[in-house]
Design a protein around this motif. Structure first.
Motif: not given
Length: 333
Positions: A83-94
């Protein structure tokens, strides 16, 4: 959790698997019914002198005597969220970092040293996204020196629990005596359902800037100097929300802050005065901010909440926020 081949338990990991995600089973005691087992899943961060260290998604390090190991295997990265949007750590951390911009920063290889005169650890810690460009011990020495020159404690912000997070660095810091002081969850959700909540947003006032009233409710600092204002106002597209108090001149009943950054809307500083709680004001603030973020083209939401804040975690769970990863602040000994 399946460990057997042909009905036999088998250890299929070696010290060469350090850095990989593993699942292990070990004996913990022997009772009248036979041995008892405990299973652990995490990143194998060391295997030295007959002891394995496995860092779990919560950031805890489990040490396992090799002599107690009865089964083990390398396992794939945690499955994608349901559930929720797909997101990688590399995208979300910055994205998370840009919502708490420091007053000053300096690169150390791929790491970034950040300072804001001590206001919020997120703006006064190293963001270690990548390689520091020098051996780790040399990098840590430079970190201590840089923060020491600013009369600040040296903190490094790390993450665990998602593909590409920093379990190995956590283990290295712990081995060198750095102490973990804070752990928080980064949670994500689809933005539209938050904007669609049935909340009374007519009472919520939105502004591009904060005022003294907003600051009087926030109270996360000793003196609201220019460094505090710079951090709070910093970000790609920043909105402030407030709900007036019951009497003229009183601090706001509730406040919030939202930073819109591409498809992401980050929610933070959502606070409700004790005398105003259980009126749905936190939901109203977030709903109003979500609608503004949707107007700006955002589609996904994130927030950070400390693991011991049970009330906030329960609220965010009801709103659809699920844990993406956890972050930790390690302080130099």
């Amino acid at each position: 959790m399946e460990f057997t081949i042909g009905g036999q338990l088998e250890v299929r990991i070696t010290p060469a698997d350090v850095g990989k995600r593993v699942s292990v089973r070990r004996t913990t005691e022997r009772g009248s019914q036979g041995p008892k087992f405990t299973d652990t899943v995490g990143v194998l961060t060391s295997w030295d002198n007959g002891v394995l260290s496995v860092t779990t998604k919560s950031g805890d390090v489990v040490r396992i005597a090799e002599s107690t190991l009865v089964a083990g295997k390398v396992v794939p990265a945690a499955p994608a969220r349901r559930r929720g949007p797909a997101a990688s750590f590399d995208e979300l951390a910055p994205v998370c970092a840009r919502a708490w911009q420091p007053v000053e920063s300096e690169p150390l290889g791929d790491w970034r040293l950040r300072a804001a005169q001590g206001f919020t650890r997120r703006a006064n810690s190293v963001l270690p996204l990548g390689d520091p460009g020098v051996p780790l011990d040399e990098a840590l020495g430079r970190v201590r020196q840089w923060y020491g020159e600013r009369d600040l404690p040296a903190y490094i912000q790390t993450a665990t629990g998602a593909e590409g997070t920093q379990e190995q660095l956590c283990a290295e810091l712990e081995q060198r005596g750095w102490r973990r002081e804070v752990t928080a969850e980064v949670r994500i959700a689809a933005l539209a359902p938050i904007g669609d909540l049935d909340a009374d947003v007519s009472q919520v006032r939105l502004s591009r800037d904060l005022d003294e009233g907003w600051l009087s409710r926030y109270q996360r600092f000793d003196t609201p100097g220019p460094h505090v204002l710079k951090v709070l106002r910093g970000g790609p597209s920043v909105w402030f929300a407030s709900v007036p108090g019951d009497t003229e001149g009183a601090p706001p009943a509730a406040i919030g802050r939202c930073v819109v950054d591409g498809r992401w809307a980050g929610f933070m500083a959502v606070e409700v005065g004790p005398e105003y709680r259980r009126r749905g004001l936190a939901t109203a603030v977030m709903t109003a901010l979500a609608r503004k973020a949707l107007d700006e083209g955002a589609s996904a939401a994130w927030l950070q909440v400390e693991t011991d804040n049970e009330g906030a975690r329960a609220l965010y769970e009801r709103m659809g926020f699920a844990v993406h990863h956890r972050y930790h602040h390690f302080r130099s000994a």
